[in-house]
Design a protein around this motif. Structure first.
Motif, short mmCIF file in Angstrom:
data_model
loop_
_atom_site.label_atom_id
_atom_site.label_comp_id
_atom_site.label_asym_id
_atom_site.label_seq_id
_atom_site.Cartn_x
_atom_site.Cartn_y
_atom_site.Cartn_z
N LEU A 106 0.83 -1.22 0.00
CA LEU A 106 0.00 0.00 0.00
C LEU A 106 0.85 1.26 0.00
O LEU A 106 0.66 2.16 -0.81
CB LEU A 106 -0.93 0.00 1.22
CG LEU A 106 -1.77 1.26 1.41
CD1 LEU A 106 -2.88 1.31 0.37
CD2 LEU A 106 -2.38 1.33 2.79
N LEU A 108 4.32 1.68 -0.30
CA LEU A 108 5.54 1.86 -1.07
C LEU A 108 5.47 1.41 -2.53
O LEU A 108 6.27 1.84 -3.34
CB LEU A 108 6.70 1.12 -0.39
CG LEU A 108 7.00 1.52 1.06
CD1 LEU A 108 8.06 0.62 1.66
CD2 LEU A 108 7.45 2.97 1.12
N GLU A 111 0.78 2.16 -6.04
CA GLU A 111 0.45 3.29 -6.90
C GLU A 111 1.59 3.65 -7.83
O GLU A 111 1.40 3.96 -9.01
CB GLU A 111 0.08 4.50 -6.05
CG GLU A 111 -1.19 4.27 -5.27
CD GLU A 111 -1.41 5.34 -4.21
OE1 GLU A 111 -1.35 6.53 -4.57
OE2 GLU A 111 -1.62 4.99 -3.05
N LEU A 112 2.82 3.64 -7.28
CA LEU A 112 3.98 4.02 -8.08
C LEU A 112 4.17 3.03 -9.22
O LEU A 112 4.51 3.39 -10.34
CB LEU A 112 5.23 4.08 -7.20
CG LEU A 112 5.09 4.92 -5.93
CD1 LEU A 112 6.38 4.93 -5.14
CD2 LEU A 112 4.68 6.34 -6.27
N LYS A 287 -5.09 5.90 -8.30
CA LYS A 287 -6.03 6.06 -7.19
C LYS A 287 -6.87 4.79 -7.03
O LYS A 287 -7.15 4.35 -5.91
CB LYS A 287 -6.93 7.27 -7.45
CG LYS A 287 -7.60 7.76 -6.18
CD LYS A 287 -8.39 9.04 -6.44
CE LYS A 287 -9.40 9.23 -5.34
NZ LYS A 287 -9.11 10.27 -4.39
N ARG A 290 -4.79 2.20 -5.37
CA ARG A 290 -4.79 2.39 -3.92
C ARG A 290 -6.06 1.80 -3.32
O ARG A 290 -6.02 1.06 -2.34
CB ARG A 290 -4.71 3.89 -3.62
CG ARG A 290 -4.71 4.22 -2.14
CD ARG A 290 -4.98 5.71 -1.90
NE ARG A 290 -4.12 6.54 -2.71
CZ ARG A 290 -4.46 7.76 -3.14
NH1 ARG A 290 -5.62 8.30 -2.83
NH2 ARG A 290 -3.62 8.46 -3.88
N LEU A 530 4.91 9.58 -9.31
CA LEU A 530 4.16 10.32 -8.30
C LEU A 530 2.95 11.06 -8.85
O LEU A 530 1.98 11.28 -8.12
CB LEU A 530 5.09 11.31 -7.58
CG LEU A 530 6.02 10.70 -6.53
CD1 LEU A 530 6.95 11.75 -5.98
CD2 LEU A 530 5.24 10.04 -5.40
N PHE B 24 7.20 20.04 -7.80
CA PHE B 24 7.37 18.59 -7.74
C PHE B 24 8.14 18.17 -6.49
O PHE B 24 7.80 17.19 -5.83
CB PHE B 24 8.07 18.06 -8.99
CG PHE B 24 8.22 16.56 -8.96
CD1 PHE B 24 7.14 15.74 -9.23
CD2 PHE B 24 9.43 15.98 -8.61
CE1 PHE B 24 7.27 14.36 -9.15
CE2 PHE B 24 9.56 14.59 -8.52
CZ PHE B 24 8.47 13.80 -8.80
N LEU B 27 5.83 17.92 -3.68
CA LEU B 27 5.01 16.70 -3.72
C LEU B 27 5.83 15.50 -3.23
O LEU B 27 5.36 14.69 -2.42
CB LEU B 27 4.51 16.45 -5.15
CG LEU B 27 3.87 15.09 -5.43
CD1 LEU B 27 2.54 14.95 -4.69
CD2 LEU B 27 3.66 14.87 -6.92
N VAL B 35 5.12 8.27 3.95
CA VAL B 35 5.28 6.82 3.76
C VAL B 35 6.53 6.26 4.44
O VAL B 35 6.48 5.15 4.98
CB VAL B 35 5.24 6.39 2.27
CG1 VAL B 35 3.90 6.72 1.66
CG2 VAL B 35 6.37 6.95 1.46
N TYR B 89 -3.48 6.47 5.74
CA TYR B 89 -2.84 6.73 4.44
C TYR B 89 -3.85 7.20 3.41
O TYR B 89 -3.59 8.12 2.63
CB TYR B 89 -2.10 5.48 3.96
CG TYR B 89 -1.52 5.64 2.58
CD1 TYR B 89 -0.46 6.51 2.36
CD2 TYR B 89 -2.04 4.96 1.49
CE1 TYR B 89 0.07 6.70 1.10
CE2 TYR B 89 -1.53 5.13 0.22
CZ TYR B 89 -0.47 6.00 0.03
OH TYR B 89 0.04 6.20 -1.22
N ASP B 98 -3.12 13.80 -3.49
CA ASP B 98 -3.86 13.83 -4.76
C ASP B 98 -3.99 15.22 -5.36
O ASP B 98 -3.76 15.39 -6.57
CB ASP B 98 -5.24 13.17 -4.60
CG ASP B 98 -5.12 11.66 -4.48
OD1 ASP B 98 -3.99 11.15 -4.66
OD2 ASP B 98 -6.13 10.98 -4.20
N ALA B 101 -0.60 16.19 -6.87
CA ALA B 101 -0.25 15.35 -8.02
C ALA B 101 -1.12 15.70 -9.22
O ALA B 101 -0.64 15.79 -10.35
CB ALA B 101 -0.40 13.87 -7.66
#
Lengths: 541, 114
Positions: A106, A108, A111-112, A287, A290, A530, B24, B27, B35, B89, B98, B101
């Protein structure tokens, strides 16, 4: 001694329960319903994105449910309930590692990864490094993890047959493995990722609903007093230690160390499992990826809480002695409990769910392995990027056939073998060969091609070697090859050595590599990971 | 669609410059500041639990409520913390990550990246 074996025999007869015909009928109904859905889903399979990633059109909720379906294998259902029933608290330790591991995915990875890749793990790893060597290494470790996991599932299918269908002869079991394998090939060939995903969603709903019903039922029998249930489990086992840690992993210092090694592999392995990673490509945005993980965490967490009640419930209502004497041994705890509670019908339902579980997990592994071979090995390395998507899909479908036949042959060959270590091995390889490289390439600018290659081969190689020279492979009665003894490494799980080693090699390879990596690609990967700019879009039909 | 992903990114977007832009970097900092500490926290907490279960059997065997012992309580707390971190999270991402980004993505897309 004699008395004991008579007792075991009597218990064995009394636990030959349920009606195999009911079990088979419910399973056939599952196959029928899912087949119709797979056929309908396959109508839209036009492009590679459709075939590998279900058109990236699943919602986060759907994908999260499918992830739970992919992740909760027969091992986690039958195995953990049985382990808790017999080894008590130590069985519960597994579930915690399997759940907490999702936080790595979740926070790390998910999403990336979704933002930078296309179909496979190798897409992300080779994004800013030298394509060929990194892609080949990633594909090899993907295939290794899939094959180990696949063999364990198929061998488990044989054991499940004898337990649930009452087929004890080897020929009958082999036949069922062939049927399961053929069904799986059909699902994946026809339905692609879309079909596979629907099979997993349906299976997850059935499995979790079944476990929920059994949990509420079991708790109701103890007036919803969990403490009473625990007390009864300890009383029936005749051993209060069943409620405390240490029955399995507390017996020696080596066992304690082994448990740390296992804990490490579990918590870091999940986010490196290629079939889990591939699921993140089936949703349209990061999203939604996630949301998928969040849903998966809720479902998987709830399920493992149920197994805690079911495990001690089986211990309390059936008792460790009767479970171990039943055909299927430890694995029979959940089915026996189902029979105790709801008779033939509930047992049939739970048995069918267990079969569906194997089918869904095996299908997910097969499509991952096929995608990795066609997309990473064939299209990028053999055809050097000059292949067409049509050709790539053709190769992927052929790979599905090859892997399917291999899984059937392996499943028949592995019957009766102790292959439980294969799942531990799959997690250890995922944690050592895949996760370090994933994390480095997502978060460390200085990561280089040599680091990636060293880390992946080093992690894979050391995990494999340590397993071969460990007590699960040779030298003991329960080992895969009991007749020879080549044990050098005392632990059953290699993680405690191979995972730090792979992290170290990734660092060492990078700082010694004189090659200058492409800084534009590096910057692009960082911005894309990101922000999601330029990420693969959903297929519009 | 070729096999080697060419990402359909217009060549005129300077990703190196973009990655160094203040927006950036902000962000990136926001993302990592959540995290990384969270990952360290749950790993430490998980391994603390593992070590307790592995080496401190007496402590884990202390009865807390009826037959429910420390081991069960701490094990269930691992579930609770996993659910709580997940919820935290999600709420952090929705509120802090969000919007930032999306702003960068929309600007880049208007500059010709697709």
């Amino acid at each position: 001694m004699n008395q004991l074996s008579i007792l075991a025999q009597a218990a064995g007869e009394s636990t030959q329960v349920g009606n195999p015909l009911v079990n088979i009928a419910i399973f056939l109904a599952f196959v029928g319903v899912t087949m119709v859905i797979v056929l309908r889903a396959s109508k839209n399979n036009k492009t590679a994105a459709d075939y590998y990633a279900g058109g990236r059109s699943f919602t986060g909720t759907q994908n999260g449910t499918a992830i739970a379906g992919d992740y909760l294998s027969a091992a986690s259902f039958l195995g953990i309930v049985g382990a808790i029933a017999i080894q008590g608290y130590d069985g519960f330790l597994y579930s915690i590692g399997f759940l907490v591991a999702w936080l790595v995915a979740l926070l790390l990875v998910a999403e990336l990864l979704r933002n930078t890749g296309k179909f496979t793990m190798a897409d992300v790893l080779s994004f800013r490094l030298k394509q060929r060597p990194v892609r080949i290494a990633a594909a090899i470790s993907t295939l290794a993890v899939c094959v180990f996991y696949l063999l364990a599932q198929m061998a488990g299918a044989g054991a499940l047959v004898s337990l649930l269908l009452g087929i004890d002869e080897k020929l009958g079991q082999s036949l069922v493995i062939v049927i399961v394998g053929a069904l799986m090939i059909l699902y994946v060939l026809v339905g692609g990722m879309k079909g596979t995903t629907w099979v997993q969603i349906i299976k997850a709903c059935l499995l979790i609903a079944g476990a929920l019903i059994m949990t509420v039922w079991t708790l109701a029998m103890f007036g919803f007093n969990f403490s009473d249930l625990l007390g009864k489990a300890a009383e029936v086992a005749g051993n209060p230690e069943i409620l405390n840690p240490g029955m399995k992993y507390g017996v020696s210092e080596t066992a304690k160390l082994d448990f740390i090694s296992l804990a490490l592999a579990l918590v870091l392995g999940t986010a490196g499992l290629p079939h889990v990673l591939m699921r993140f490509y089936t949703v349209p945005t990061a999203k939604e990826a996630r949301k998928s993980v969040v849903w998966a965490i809720w479902l998987i967490g709830a399920f493992y809480l149920f197994t805690l009640v079911l495990g001690f419930g089986a211990g309390a209502l059936i008792g460790p002695d009767r479970i171990q004497a039943a055909p299927g041994g430890v694995n029979s705890a959940a089915p026996l409990l189902a029979y105790e509670l709801g008779g033939t019908v509930l047992l049939g339902l739970i048995s069918a769910v267990a079969f569906a579980t194997i089918l869904a997990v095996v299908a997910g592994l097969t499509i991952t392995a096929a995608a990795s071979f066609a997309h990473d090995v064939y299209a990028s390395v053999i055809a050097k990027g000059k292949s067409t998507p049509e050709k790539e899909m053709k190769i992927a479908r052929r790979t599905v056939l090859v892997i399917g036949v291999f899984a059937i042959a392996g499943g028949i060959g592995a019957q009766g073998q102790n292959v439980a270590f294969l799942v531990a091995l799959a997690f250890a390889v995922a944690a050592s060969a895949n996760l370090p490289t994933i994390l480095y390439s997502l978060f460390w600018k200085g990561f280089k091609t040599r680091g990636a290659v060293w880390s992946m081969y080093g992690g894979l190689g050391s995990a494999l070697l340590l397993i071969i020279f460990s007590p699960v492979f040779s030298g003991s009665e329960t080992a895969m090859i009991p007749s020879i003894d080549m044990v050098i490494f005392p632990l059953a799980n290699p993680g405690i050595v191979s995972i730090p080693l792979a992290f170290f090699l990734g660092w060492l390879g990078s700082v010694t590599d004189k090659r200058v990596e492409d800084i534009t690609k590096q910057a692009e990967m960082e911005v894309r990971s990101l922000t999601g700019v330029g990420a693969e879009k959903a297929v519009d039909h | 669609m070729s096999a080697n992903p060419e990402h359909g990114v217009a060549a005129d977007v300077d990703f190196v410059k973009e990655s160094q832009s203040e927006e950036f970097q902000e962000l990136r900092k926001t993302h990592r500041s959540f995290v990384f500490p969270m990952a360290v926290f749950f790993l430490v907490w998980y391994f603390a639990y593992v070590l307790l279960a592995d080496y401190f059997h007496d402590f884990m065997s202390i009865k807390v409520l009826g037959n429910i012992n420390m081991g069960i309580v701490l094990g269930l707390l691992q579930f609770v913390s996993t659910f709580a971190i997940t919820a935290a999270y999600v709420s952090f991402s929705n509120k802090k990550l969000d919007p930032k980004a999306t702003k960068i993505r929309e600007r880049l897309e208007s500059e010709g990246v697709n």
